[in-house]
Enzyme design. Structure first.
Site, mmCIF file in Angstrom:
data_model
loop_
_atom_site.group_PDB
_atom_site.id
_atom_site.type_symbol
_atom_site.label_atom_id
_atom_site.label_comp_id
_atom_site.label_asym_id
_atom_site.label_seq_id
_atom_site.Cartn_x
_atom_site.Cartn_y
_atom_site.Cartn_z
ATOM 1 N N ASP A 13 3.391 3.843 -0.869
ATOM 2 C CA ASP A 13 3.504 3.485 -2.245
ATOM 3 C C ASP A 13 4.992 3.514 -2.488
ATOM 4 O O ASP A 13 5.598 4.435 -2.596
ATOM 5 C CB ASP A 13 2.595 4.396 -3.271
ATOM 6 C CG ASP A 13 1.201 4.308 -2.818
ATOM 7 O OD1 ASP A 13 0.779 4.121 -1.658
ATOM 8 O OD2 ASP A 13 0.463 4.357 -3.780
ATOM 9 N N HIS A 15 6.210 2.036 -6.011
ATOM 10 C CA HIS A 15 6.231 2.364 -7.237
ATOM 11 C C HIS A 15 7.540 2.223 -8.142
ATOM 12 O O HIS A 15 8.056 2.738 -8.554
ATOM 13 C CB HIS A 15 5.664 3.760 -7.648
ATOM 14 C CG HIS A 15 4.198 4.098 -7.646
ATOM 15 N ND1 HIS A 15 3.462 3.308 -8.433
ATOM 16 C CD2 HIS A 15 3.251 4.596 -6.863
ATOM 17 C CE1 HIS A 15 2.279 3.437 -8.304
ATOM 18 N NE2 HIS A 15 2.205 4.592 -7.370
ATOM 19 N N ASP A 41 0.650 -0.965 -4.503
ATOM 20 C CA ASP A 41 1.505 -0.001 -5.786
ATOM 21 C C ASP A 41 3.030 -0.140 -5.535
ATOM 22 O O ASP A 41 3.909 0.815 -5.333
ATOM 23 C CB ASP A 41 1.063 1.595 -5.586
ATOM 24 C CG ASP A 41 -0.164 1.865 -6.248
ATOM 25 O OD1 ASP A 41 -0.892 0.795 -6.746
ATOM 26 O OD2 ASP A 41 -0.463 2.943 -6.374
ATOM 27 N N ASN A 72 -4.033 -0.263 -6.863
ATOM 28 C CA ASN A 72 -4.766 0.008 -8.234
ATOM 29 C C ASN A 72 -3.859 -0.464 -9.235
ATOM 30 O O ASN A 72 -4.137 -0.915 -10.449
ATOM 31 C CB ASN A 72 -5.253 1.293 -8.356
ATOM 32 C CG ASN A 72 -4.163 2.352 -8.227
ATOM 33 O OD1 ASN A 72 -3.649 2.488 -7.203
ATOM 34 N ND2 ASN A 72 -4.348 3.409 -9.323
ATOM 35 N N HIS A 73 -2.552 -0.226 -9.088
ATOM 36 C CA HIS A 73 -1.644 -0.703 -9.970
ATOM 37 C C HIS A 73 -1.171 -2.083 -10.317
ATOM 38 O O HIS A 73 -1.077 -2.556 -11.375
ATOM 39 C CB HIS A 73 -0.097 0.257 -9.742
ATOM 40 C CG HIS A 73 -0.192 1.677 -10.209
ATOM 41 N ND1 HIS A 73 0.148 2.092 -11.466
ATOM 42 C CD2 HIS A 73 -0.768 2.864 -9.550
ATOM 43 C CE1 HIS A 73 -0.037 3.454 -11.473
ATOM 44 N NE2 HIS A 73 -0.704 3.858 -10.387
ATOM 45 N N HIS A 172 -1.808 5.498 -2.060
ATOM 46 C CA HIS A 172 -2.551 5.824 -3.167
ATOM 47 C C HIS A 172 -2.679 7.247 -3.460
ATOM 48 O O HIS A 172 -2.395 7.624 -4.941
ATOM 49 C CB HIS A 172 -4.156 5.477 -3.155
ATOM 50 C CG HIS A 172 -4.748 5.708 -4.227
ATOM 51 N ND1 HIS A 172 -4.479 4.820 -5.649
ATOM 52 C CD2 HIS A 172 -6.093 6.378 -4.452
ATOM 53 C CE1 HIS A 172 -5.424 5.253 -6.413
ATOM 54 N NE2 HIS A 172 -6.300 6.147 -5.940
#
Length: 210
Positions: A13, A15, A41, A72-73, A172
């Site tokens: 991830d 981010h 993500d 999910n983001h 995640h």
């Protein structure tokens, strides 16, 4: 030093941590023969979500065989753009992405960004590995998984020793270090929380971090 060829790589991830992503790729030095799977993500919480997407768009042009999974983001952001679950998105770090795009423009994304985000698959299978953002539901065949589990599942998956017939590579759930188990490899090592961004050669079980 000669660059290894033909690797099957996975990246945890990101981010919005563009600097870490760039530093990581400088260490990994991907080649045209490598296959690279990003586990989702890419946005939210971190400092430069739009910069990460721009970087990945350029990366895809250089390495067109790369796979970019939905996290999910990304799912929450797309919901937000359509007026759904807005509070959920904001409490999960969405404000940094909205600020990065510009609050007024977030619902009118540049076409390359929109096509990238809406075209992300949920799962990828290759060479005895299943790549997914969050994980798989124990006791359920890969082909029958619920999309919500692929994006959101945590403890039921991580604590399970169920054999899906392949090694599951996932992100995640932030971990202190790479998770190595007989049936799974966990690669979200908490870059956005001040820890590391990880890339793994899943066949050789060799990792790079930044």
């Amino acid at each position: 030093m000669e660059v290894e060829q033909g690797r099957l790589l996975a990246v945890g991830d990101i981010h919005g941590c563009l600097d870490r992503l760039k530093a990581l790729m400088e260490k990994v030095r991907p080649s045209q023969r490598d296959r690279i799977v990003f586990l989702g993500d890419y946005i939210d919480r971190g400092p430069d979500p739009t910069g990460v997407i721009d970087y990945l768009l350029g990366f895809r042009r250089l390495f067109p065989g790369s796979v970019f999974l939905r996290g999910n983001h990304e799912e929450m952001f797309l919901d937000f753009m359509e007026g759904r679950n807005e509070e959920l998105y904001l409490v999960n770090g969405g404000a940094t992405t909205l600020a990065s795009f510009g609050w007024e423009k977030a619902r009118r994304l540049p076409r390359p960004h929109f096509e990238f985000l809406t075209g992300l698959p949920l799962l990828h299978e290759a060479d005895g590995f299943v790549f997914v953002h969050a994980g798989l539901r124990p006791g359920v065949a890969v082909a029958d998984q619920d999309p919500r589990d692929l994006l959101w599942i945590r403890e039921e998956f991580i604590s399970s020793d169920f054999d899906w017939g392949a090694t599951v590579v996932f992100g995640h759930t932030p971990l202190r270090k790479t998770l190595w188990q007989a049936n799974k490899i966990g690669l979200d090592t908490g870059a956005v929380y001040g820890r590391r961004l990880t890339c793994c050669d899943v066949k050789r079980r060799r990792c790079w971090t930044a």
